[in-house]
Scaffold this active site. Structure first.
Site, PDB file in Angstrom:
ATOM      1  N   ASP A 564       0.832  -1.189   0.000  1.00 52.26           N
ATOM      2  CA  ASP A 564       0.000   0.000   0.000  1.00 52.26           C
ATOM      3  C   ASP A 564       0.876   1.252   0.000  1.00 52.26           C
ATOM      4  OD1 ASP A 564      -2.435  -1.601   0.455  1.00 52.26           O
ATOM      5  OD2 ASP A 564      -1.563  -1.928   2.446  1.00 52.26           O
ATOM      6  N   ASP A 588      -1.240  -2.096  -4.357  1.00 52.74           N
ATOM      7  CA  ASP A 588      -2.415  -2.534  -3.602  1.00 52.74           C
ATOM      8  C   ASP A 588      -3.325  -1.321  -3.376  1.00 52.74           C
ATOM      9  OD1 ASP A 588      -4.239  -4.004  -2.172  1.00 52.74           O
ATOM     10  OD2 ASP A 588      -2.847  -4.685  -0.646  1.00 52.74           O
ATOM     11  N   ASP A 589      -3.431  -0.827  -2.177  1.00 54.59           N
ATOM     12  CA  ASP A 589      -4.352   0.265  -1.878  1.00 54.59           C
ATOM     13  C   ASP A 589      -3.596   1.555  -1.574  1.00 54.59           C
ATOM     14  OD1 ASP A 589      -6.692  -1.467  -1.945  1.00 54.59           O
ATOM     15  OD2 ASP A 589      -5.890  -2.308  -0.085  1.00 54.59           O
ATOM     16  N   ASP A 592      -4.709   1.853   3.796  1.00 52.71           N
ATOM     17  CA  ASP A 592      -5.231   0.561   4.248  1.00 52.71           C
ATOM     18  C   ASP A 592      -5.352   0.573   5.768  1.00 52.71           C
ATOM     19  OD1 ASP A 592      -5.980  -2.036   4.644  1.00 52.71           O
ATOM     20  OD2 ASP A 592      -4.297  -2.936   3.591  1.00 52.71           O
ATOM     21  N   LYS A 633      -9.126   2.246   1.822  1.00 54.00           N
ATOM     22  CA  LYS A 633      -9.687   1.002   2.349  1.00 54.00           C
ATOM     23  C   LYS A 633      -9.759   1.134   3.862  1.00 54.00           C
ATOM     24  CE  LYS A 633      -7.524  -3.109   2.293  1.00 54.00           C
ATOM     25  NZ  LYS A 633      -6.931  -4.305   1.677  1.00 54.00           N
TER      26      LYS A 633
END
Length: 842
Positions: A564, A588-589, A592, A633
């Protein structure tokens, strides 16, 4: 069934034997006395379904009875806190059936494997076919998966390696998570299986590859569950001595079968299933007694500028502890220790240079706190050597100078600089560590150990020289970058890059720290992460840290799916804040806030005045490699967190702009999401997605502006107050939520100064605020009270360079010197918040 064990213990009540040792006391096979033998030919008994979390993939049953588990594209997982996999299974009647299940697995496709991929044989306590919510069950299996301990007692972490995996601690239905989930009985068969396997930058990859073949068996006897790996004529086995461990969630039955999970494909041949009535099976074996040796440990710095220090002592047995000096005399008071309970011991009288002590634990003979099958190996005192080196450079109010060519023999001046590890080891509260411009090629992580603290009035500042930014180049470091375990530090104006796979470039584990103007990019793990230790209580998890005016981008792990930009997850205390931060092009994000059911909820995290864009792919690779890609997220595993996302923007992320990720009580205030999920029609995403498996929700949304997502906004509300759906300050899918003729009915392009998401990039401005340069900034056409309006910081942080050590300008104590103390930059309305302040309700 045995009662759940304390999670602070790392010894498993599982007796572990090699097959050769076990065969000395039992028969080699139960097949001679079987009542029935079933398998591929008994199709009526066998069923196929997906178990637990995840979707995608399929199981193919061939005419000859062999199976293909195609889990490529499957989002299930074999994890530490929940499970999900394709399952070919049968129901077992424990009153009439003990069993042996055997199978040969061949790995056909491992190109998409990651640390949560796995396959093998598994028996589960309770099972609801094709229910993503039913992901929490007791189990016993022979699995190629993740392990933390081996048969021969070695510890660490191994991924994708064969072993006996055991999960217990669940007492409710499989839809109910629990922090009592316990996997400490699990064991890898061979810790050194495929030693030396390296894949790219990943030195600890899952240890299976395409073409690998594994012969596995799982047996239930009157003794318990036996996991076995048959390897080149050798048999490795682990035994769990609890035959009723899978009769807790469902007292009448359990299930057993073959499985595969997460982005791999396996072929199963030569599989068979045989049963025997328990009355015809051999008598249960008595559980061997395990000898347990008491241990004493501490977690404290070995370097300090102070004459006294608090030493935390931790034991796994009841007893008395004291610290002795070099002459064997008591240097502290005696304290009582309980297993897993940390006690602080005041140690005074440290002298400049080396100081040696011994911590001694005397176990209590009558109060052992072990399981029935364990006994204390000895009640002799346990000793732990302690050493502290005391050194000081100058006084508080002065600066220690560091350079790439500095060394431990320097005096901390610009003419004779220190190296970075030495400066970090001995800086005093109220001092600055000033890094000269240049690249610092670390060979190992710089760790600010516990006990290396500043104070709330006099933090320790680690900063680049005003003449130019310092860069931590981690390409040669085997253990990552900067690990901040101390309290009251201010990290200012650093570039951190090129960490190796799964090595943290910047990990925050202390309290009341300010992380400011950091750019962390092109690392092999999450750019900046706040996380503590799951074996410690919530009160010790990192809290009240402020990350501000910082940017994280182009971070990707070797498996390109789990890095992330920013994260505060897994083990996080209260009061952590991200403010005026930018996260983009992380695999990924962007942000997070994941929580696990096994460790419980994390503290409330606030993200404000921040931007997440273009997450899910890397700039250099473009759209050739796409992975997760959520902007914000805000949860995990249905754990409550009460996280607040305020006055922030998410645009052009691969998946959702904002997702609760099953968090049941996310709060959104004045959030703009535009064009999320448009990059990939197949993956897609919503501007806002709030879903959970929790029985109730407590979502709050005001001022949401969600426009042009590839999928409709999705709000799953299981709550009495659903007024957010009629609140006219909210615009879902570009449409006004409620009736208010004074506000526009829908979002139009003229609400924004610019929608050029490809041509305009946000950046951190001179004052430390996020500068949007017109991109998605709202015009007068947009109604008040809807969407994000990120403004300037009215009171930027000001750090004045202190006089260097030895100048005689320090205060000789804990004073301010000639500096302006670092402040947490204010928000867009000019109301500043320090690192320890965080608005719980807006």
């Amino acid at each position: 069934m045995d009662s759940p064990r304390r999670r602070i213990r790392d010894r498993a009540p599982l007796a572990l034997l090699t097959a050769s040792a076990l065969l000395a006391t039992t028969i080699t096979s139960a097949t001679a006395a079987t009542e029935s033998a079933t398998g591929p030919e008994d199709a009526d008994r066998w069923h196929t379904a997906h178990a637990g979390v995840g979707s995608g993939g399929e199981v193919i049953t061939h005419d000859d009875g062999t199976l293909t588990f195609d889990a490529v594209g499957n989002s299930g997982k074999i994890a530490d806190s929940e499970d999900g996999f394709w399952y070919h299974y049968t129901e077992v009647d424990p009153e009439t059936e003990n069993f042996t299940l055997e199978a040969t697995f061949e790995v056909e496709d491992a190109s998409g494997k990651d640390n949560q991929s796995g396959f093998g044989l598994i028996a589960v306590d309770d099972f609801i076919p094709n229910s993503g919510a039913a992901r929490y069950f007791n189990s016993a299996g022979t699995q190629v998966a993740k392990y933390h301990t081996s048969l021969d007692g070695e510890t660490g972490t191994r991924y994708g390696t064969p072993g006996g995996k055991v999960v217990h601690g669940y007492t409710e239905a499989p839809t109910q998570n629990s922090p009592d989930r316990d996997m400490t009985d699990s064991r890898a068969f061979d810790w050194h299986h495929k030693d030396g396997l390296v894949e790219g930058d990943n030195t600890n990859p899952p240890r299976f590859e395409a073409g690998d073949v594994y012969e596995l068996s799982l047996r239930k006897s009157n003794t318990g569950f036996h996991a076995m790996w048959h390897r080149d004529g050798e048999e490795l086995e682990s035994v769990s001595y609890d035959p009723d461990m899978l009769l807790v969630q469902d007292e009448e039955r359990y299930y057993v079968g073959l499985f595969t999970a997460r982005n791999i494909r396996t072929a199963v041949t030569d599989w068979s299933f045989t049963t025997i009535h328990p009355d015809d099976d051999e008598d249960p074996l008595e559980r061997p007694t395990e000898q347990v040796t008491p241990t004493l440990s501490t977690d404290i710095t070995s370097t300090t500028p102070h004459a006294e220090i608090e030493v935390p002592l931790l034991a796994d047995a009841y007893g008395e502890a004291v610290i002795l000096d070099e002459d064997g005399e008591e240097a502290t008071e005696t304290v009582d220790l309980e297993p897993g309970q940390r006690e602080l011991v005041e140690l005074a009288g440290l002298e400049p240079g080396d100081n040696s002590f011994t911590a001694r634990l005397t176990p209590h003979e009558e109060q052992l706190h072990y399981e029935d099958w364990e006994e204390l190996a000895s009640t002799d005192p346990v000793e732990l050597e302690l050493s502290f080196h005391v050194a000081r450079y100058g006084d508080p109010g002065e600066s220690l100078h560091v350079a790439p060519n500095g060394d431990a023999d320097g005096d901390g001046t610009q003419a004779d600089p220190l190296d970075l590890p030495t400066a970090v080891a001995y800086a005093q509260p109220g001092q600055q560590i000033v890094l000269a411009e240049g690249a610092y090629r670390l060979q190992e992580a710089i760790v600010v150990e516990r006990g290396r603290d500043g104070t709330s009035e006099e933090p320790i500042t680690l900063m680049s020289s005003p003449e130019g930014r310092a860069t931590l180049d981690l390409s040669e470091s085997s253990s990552g970058g900067l690990v901040l375990r101390g309290d009251h530090w201010h990290i200012h104006d650093l570039e951190i890059t090129r960490s190796r796979g799964y090595q943290k470039p910047l990990l925050i584990q202390g309290h009341h720290n300010v992380i400011e103007r950091i750019e962390t990019h092109h690392n092999g793990d999450t750019g900046l992460q706040i996380s503590g230790n799951g074996n410690e209580p919530f009160e010790m998890w990192p809290s009240h840290n402020l990350v501000v005016s910082s940017e994280s981008h182009n971070n990707a792990d070797p498996n390109v799916n789990d890095a992330d930009g920013f994260a505060a997850k897994l083990t996080v205390g209260e009061g952590n804040v991200f403010r005026h931060t930018i996260s983009h092009h992380n695999i990924d994000d962007g942000y997070d806030l994941y929580a696990k059911s096994t460790t419980g909820s994390i503290g409330t995290v606030t993200i404000e005045d921040s931007v997440a864009y273009n997450n899910g792919w890397l700039e250099e690779q473009g759209l050739d490699v796409l992975r997760q890609g959520n902007g914000f997220k805000l949860g995990g595993e249905s754990m409550p967190g009460d996280h607040l996302l305020r006055n922030s923007v998410a645009y052009n992320n691969l998946s959702h702009g904002v997702t609760s990720n099953s968090g049941p009580d996310v709060r959104l205030q004045d959030v703009t999401t535009v064009g999320n999920g448009l990059v990939s029609e197949e993956m897609g995403g919503s501007g806002i997605q709030l879903h959970t498996n929790a029985p109730e929700t407590a979502y709050e949304i005001t001022g949401a502006l969600s426009w042009r997502g590839s999928r409709e906004d999705s709000l799953q509300l299981d709550q009495e107050d659903t007024s957010l759906l009629q609140d006219p300050s909210n615009y879902f899918d570009g449409q006004r939520a409620g009736e208010d003729d004074s506000r526009p009915a829908e979002v139009t392009e003229d609400w924004f100064e610019s929608v050029d998401v490809d041509g305009v990039r946000p950046e951190i401005g001179e004052d430390g605020s996020v500068q949007m340069h017109g991109l998605l900034e709202l015009t007068d056409v947009a109604p008040e009270g809807t969407g994000a309006r990120i403004g300037a910081i009215e009171e930027p942080t000001v750090i004045e360079l202190m006089p260097e050590v030895g100048s005689g300008s320090g205060d000789g104590g804990a004073g301010d010197g000639d500096r302006t103390p670092p402040r947490g930059p204010g928000n867009n309305n000019g109301k500043g918040h320090g690192a320890g302040e965080h608005p719980v309700r807006g």
